[in-house]
Design a protein around this motif. Sequence first.
Motif, short mmCIF file in Angstrom:
data_model
loop_
_atom_site.label_atom_id
_atom_site.label_comp_id
_atom_site.label_asym_id
_atom_site.label_seq_id
_atom_site.Cartn_x
_atom_site.Cartn_y
_atom_site.Cartn_z
N MET A 266 -21.63 22.89 -79.97
CA MET A 266 -22.82 23.97 -80.22
C MET A 266 -23.94 22.60 -80.41
O MET A 266 -23.75 22.06 -81.17
CB MET A 266 -22.89 24.83 -81.43
CG MET A 266 -22.46 25.89 -81.32
SD MET A 266 -22.54 27.01 -82.64
CE MET A 266 -23.65 28.54 -81.23
N ASN A 267 -25.02 22.94 -79.47
CA ASN A 267 -25.83 22.35 -79.91
C ASN A 267 -27.02 22.61 -80.33
O ASN A 267 -26.91 23.94 -80.49
CB ASN A 267 -26.02 21.06 -78.12
CG ASN A 267 -26.12 22.41 -76.60
OD1 ASN A 267 -26.37 23.66 -77.12
ND2 ASN A 267 -26.14 22.18 -76.21
N LYS B 232 -31.69 29.33 -78.95
CA LYS B 232 -31.27 30.15 -78.23
C LYS B 232 -31.51 31.98 -79.28
O LYS B 232 -31.32 32.83 -79.03
CB LYS B 232 -30.86 30.47 -77.16
CG LYS B 232 -32.07 29.42 -75.92
CD LYS B 232 -30.49 29.24 -74.79
CE LYS B 232 -31.52 29.00 -73.61
NZ LYS B 232 -30.64 28.23 -72.38
N SER B 233 -30.43 31.59 -79.96
CA SER B 233 -29.18 32.41 -80.75
C SER B 233 -30.45 32.77 -81.87
O SER B 233 -30.31 34.00 -82.04
CB SER B 233 -27.86 31.59 -81.47
OG SER B 233 -27.08 31.86 -80.31
N VAL B 234 -31.20 32.13 -82.43
CA VAL B 234 -32.27 31.99 -83.60
C VAL B 234 -33.77 33.11 -82.75
O VAL B 234 -33.54 34.18 -83.77
CB VAL B 234 -32.38 31.48 -84.14
CG1 VAL B 234 -33.68 31.80 -85.60
CG2 VAL B 234 -31.54 30.30 -85.35
N THR B 235 -33.38 32.67 -82.14
CA THR B 235 -34.67 33.20 -81.68
C THR B 235 -34.48 34.84 -80.70
O THR B 235 -35.46 35.52 -80.81
CB THR B 235 -34.85 32.32 -79.78
OG1 THR B 235 -35.27 31.17 -80.30
CG2 THR B 235 -36.58 33.07 -79.32
#
Length: 67
Positions: free
Chosen positions: A1-2, A8-11
């Motif tokens: 994972m970068n 993007k996931s947190v957002t």
Amino acid sequence: MNKATVLKSVTAVVGAGVAIWLIINELISVMENLAAISVPGFPRLSKLLERLKNTVSKSKGDNADEK
């Protein structure tokens, strides 16, 4: 994972949480307004809103005493 994928996931999670909170907040507002105009059919809701109002009133009163 970068970093971009994590960001993007947190957002997405934060955005979904905010959206859900806003929807629930608006639903509570609509239900309060229905209860205020005495729409029949919401006896459980009326009791719940009354308890919520009492809880909020008590917490506001407690804060006023502390100041």
